[in-house]
Design a protein around this motif. Sequence first.
Motif, PDB file in Angstrom:
ATOM      1  N   LYS A  41      -3.218  -4.153   4.574  1.00 25.79           N
ATOM      2  CA  LYS A  41      -1.909  -4.619   5.045  1.00 25.79           C
ATOM      3  C   LYS A  41      -2.003  -5.185   6.455  1.00 25.79           C
ATOM      4  O   LYS A  41      -1.268  -6.104   6.816  1.00 25.79           O
ATOM      5  N   LYS A  42      -2.885  -4.605   7.285  1.00 29.96           N
ATOM      6  CA  LYS A  42      -3.037  -5.066   8.676  1.00 29.96           C
ATOM      7  C   LYS A  42      -3.971  -6.263   8.806  1.00 29.96           C
ATOM      8  O   LYS A  42      -4.024  -6.891   9.859  1.00 29.96           O
ATOM      9  N   ASP A  43      -4.736  -6.558   7.748  1.00 26.41           N
ATOM     10  CA  ASP A  43      -5.756  -7.600   7.826  1.00 26.41           C
ATOM     11  C   ASP A  43      -5.135  -8.967   8.126  1.00 26.41           C
ATOM     12  O   ASP A  43      -4.109  -9.344   7.534  1.00 26.41           O
ATOM     13  N   LYS A  80     -11.459  -1.593   1.031  1.00 27.53           N
ATOM     14  CA  LYS A  80     -10.697  -1.148   2.192  1.00 27.53           C
ATOM     15  C   LYS A  80      -9.498  -0.311   1.772  1.00 27.53           C
ATOM     16  O   LYS A  80      -8.991  -0.437   0.658  1.00 27.53           O
ATOM     17  N   LYS A  81      -9.040   0.528   2.683  1.00 28.23           N
ATOM     18  CA  LYS A  81      -7.830   1.297   2.443  1.00 28.23           C
ATOM     19  C   LYS A  81      -6.633   0.357   2.413  1.00 28.23           C
ATOM     20  O   LYS A  81      -6.640  -0.705   3.048  1.00 28.23           O
ATOM     21  N   GLU A  82      -5.602   0.774   1.690  1.00 30.89           N
ATOM     22  CA  GLU A  82      -4.403  -0.063   1.553  1.00 30.89           C
ATOM     23  C   GLU A  82      -3.797  -0.383   2.914  1.00 30.89           C
ATOM     24  O   GLU A  82      -3.359  -1.510   3.166  1.00 30.89           O
ATOM     25  N   ALA A  83      -3.799   0.597   3.823  1.00 30.33           N
ATOM     26  CA  ALA A  83      -3.228   0.388   5.160  1.00 30.33           C
ATOM     27  C   ALA A  83      -4.014  -0.668   5.926  1.00 30.33           C
ATOM     28  O   ALA A  83      -3.434  -1.488   6.647  1.00 30.33           O
ATOM     29  N   ASP A  84      -5.353  -0.672   5.769  1.00 35.53           N
ATOM     30  CA  ASP A  84      -6.185  -1.658   6.457  1.00 35.53           C
ATOM     31  C   ASP A  84      -5.972  -3.055   5.893  1.00 35.53           C
ATOM     32  O   ASP A  84      -5.973  -4.050   6.630  1.00 35.53           O
ATOM     33  N   ARG A 120       4.584 -11.824   7.027  1.00 33.33           N
ATOM     34  CA  ARG A 120       3.223 -11.385   7.305  1.00 33.33           C
ATOM     35  C   ARG A 120       2.421 -12.476   8.000  1.00 33.33           C
ATOM     36  O   ARG A 120       1.620 -12.203   8.900  1.00 33.33           O
TER      37      ARG A 120
END
Length: 573
Positions: free
Chosen positions: A488-490, A482-486, A530
Amino acid sequence: MVDYSDEIAMYKLLAMSVWKLTPREYMDINRLAREERLTLFEELEKLWNIKLGQEEKIPLDEIEDIENPIIEKIFNADSIAGVTNLLTILQSSILKVKDNRPMTEILYEFVKSSGYLDSFVSEESADGLFAVSNIQKFFESIKKYEKDNPDSNIYEYVDFIEYCIEVGESPVVDQSELEDFNAVNILTVHGSKGLEFPAVFLVNLVAQRFPSRNMSDSIPMPEDLIKEMLDKKMSQEEAHIQEERRLFYVGATRAKEKLYLSAASFYGDAKTKKKPSVFLYEILDRDVAEEFNFEKGKVSIDGYEGQENTSIIPKEVKIELMKNFSYSQLDTYELCPRKYEYAYVLRVPQKPNASLSFGTTVHNTLKDFYTLLKTSKEGIEGIVSEPTLEELLKLYNKNWVRAGYDNTKHENMKKEQGEKMLKRYFERIYSNDETPLDLEESFVMHLGESTFAGKIDRIDLIQEDNGVKQVCIVDYKTGKVKKEADIKKDLQLPLYAIFVEEKLGYKVVSAQYIFLEEGVKIEADISQKRREKAKERMVEIIENIKARDFHAEPDMFKCGMCDYRTVCEFAKT
């Protein structure tokens, strides 16, 4: 006949009225299939105690004389007769496919033996006759295909049909046949040539849609071969606009009484606001830019504004929503709320998925492998040895799930890729210093009237401090990194960290996603901030589900991978 595990196709087949199944009877079949982890096709075989296509001939009395208390409990006499007829037809059709009989022969037996054709003929109405005419045209198209492709078979024909649907090919209907029907005709401008209608709607009247973008031909056409020679002084762009203007004129002049011109500021999930088509300025002879100031997500028709429908089921219809939620459900909702409604509210069956089968295989393999490691660490040194790569691959073959693959070649290719992936995992990521505490640990968290349940792939002991075990939680992923941004949102690992500390009493000091396909290990943010955000989002999603907010979020990539793209009206494919 091509893929009996295609649950969407089987659902459509069972939904046909000729089998006389009530909605409740279908729900019961589906419930039993899900409980026993069978396809709908396999569930019917089990209930009727037969194996279609395995024997050359199943005596009709074996299908009809079924003494099964479950059948008698679920079905009424009419639906028992209907399903029995369906199974008889399927058995005959499977044998015809094996013998490579013509598709017209197989299909004709189906429409006649099922009563499907007779159901329209008996109506003695214009609608019924029109349906029969359409069936006849479908038969003619199959005959033409078989004539043009004498060595083809049913599998290739289904691929051909799917391709035709994908590219939007549709047979032209004789306009004279539609005169008695109060219905809407959806046509391309080219297809409307020579036809007239009391009212016509021209849509997509925005720049780069109508007129469309000027796409140069991949193979330039020599000027000498072009019948209508364009003005030599005219640019290619001007020539394109002129051709589009001709098409617009054709479309507009199909209207005998009323012409409606339709456009929107935004289409789908696009972020860029559209500009009005130049043809709107020309035909209306006024500046229409001010009329394009709509809010995204709303529609305006004759002064009426309203939100898009947020649910398939009308709000006034009472339905019982589930109160137990899992991470996969929340993830599905995050991906697309409408997909959640299909999967978990309407519970429309999904086709067995190769990715899901592969993921199950790998997760079970690693669970068994780390169980051996845990046993070796808890046992007497020298008696219970640490697991080896050879044992890992043996467990992989033992746990292999065959469902969902396109064919044997596809299955073998994926199996070989999995072996290479596990070898890479053993060499790069696995360490005998790891100390697994818990494997596939299930949990339940109570959130008011709702519960959140999950399963943690692995919990490793890092160290013990003052009697408190400090741990790392691990989650395996068999898909792409996954992308780093995804990441972080996981929500997954932050939520799992809350459970581990509240229910198991461990102190979670780290969390990792392991992307097995590429052999990559990525740390997840499980800070207190988080965790709180993840819990807030989880509660928000659950509240949205309770409020029945199941709006669609169409996206070309997501819809292309979705099992419900053939039934969702918002699907972008």
